[in-house]
Design an enzyme around this catalytic site. Sequence first.
Site, mmCIF file in Angstrom:
data_model
loop_
_atom_site.group_PDB
_atom_site.id
_atom_site.type_symbol
_atom_site.label_atom_id
_atom_site.label_comp_id
_atom_site.label_asym_id
_atom_site.label_seq_id
_atom_site.Cartn_x
_atom_site.Cartn_y
_atom_site.Cartn_z
ATOM 1 N N THR A 13 33.206 37.164 38.529
ATOM 2 C CA THR A 13 34.894 36.539 39.226
ATOM 3 C C THR A 13 35.142 36.501 40.373
ATOM 4 O OG1 THR A 13 35.624 38.943 39.100
ATOM 5 C CG2 THR A 13 35.649 37.668 36.546
ATOM 6 N N GLU A 14 36.146 35.680 40.559
ATOM 7 C CA GLU A 14 36.564 35.793 42.436
ATOM 8 C C GLU A 14 37.536 36.892 42.796
ATOM 9 O OE1 GLU A 14 37.720 31.744 40.716
ATOM 10 O OE2 GLU A 14 37.671 32.671 39.852
ATOM 11 N N ASN A 15 37.825 37.484 41.939
ATOM 12 C CA ASN A 15 38.760 38.781 42.370
ATOM 13 C C ASN A 15 37.756 40.117 42.565
ATOM 14 O OD1 ASN A 15 38.287 38.667 39.463
ATOM 15 N ND2 ASN A 15 40.218 40.250 39.272
#
Length: 238
Positions: A53-55
Amino acid sequence: MSAPVPIKGRSRDEMAARAAKDIPDGTYVNLGIGMPELVAQHIPADREVILHTENGLLGMGPPPMGTAADPELINAGKKPVTALAGASYFHHGDSFSMIRGGHLDFCVLGALEVAANGDLANWSTGERNSIPAVGGAMDLVSGVKNVFVMTAHCTRDGTPKLVESCSFPITGRGAVSRIYTDLAVIDIGTEGFELVELAPGISFEDIAARTAAPICDNRPTRETGPAQAARPLGKAHG
């Protein structure tokens, strides 16, 4: 010309399961916000697929059951997720370095439109304040090795989402390799859309009538004889 009569194909979960089937064992995968998030629930049990995930999470698992959600454990779409054994957390910037450095094998993204040459439009309709921002989509389509799209074949009013050329702002040019819709699985070939597989109960004619660009019937096994090419009944949106 009026839009074709709506037909029923695969459900969202069935689309997600079909996309998950094509993700190889041992690969690193990013799932886009929205419908692609469902893919996490359908990874075959005999495969190890590492979700990113990007986060800042590598080793994301499916959504938690019942009330077991941790409010601080979320994906990029702010949905509760789980972390599998061996998962790791890292800075948002490091997450994007993984994407931009070409370290992810696949991503599955949603779409507003996909063009016959693989162009993807998935972040804005061009209307003021319609969608906040492009997010990580431009990084994903330029940094990930294989870009899958998961989308309804047509909009709610019957407008085709698979078009000759995109009318919405482009996220990435020539980025898409395969498309999973409620009606079919379609590849981007050297000459445009290539039908790989039909959803149960759907015909090639159904697809041709709902695709605003030529599409070639390239199924590996079928009883319809030589590959067919058909030009759609409608026109590209816009």
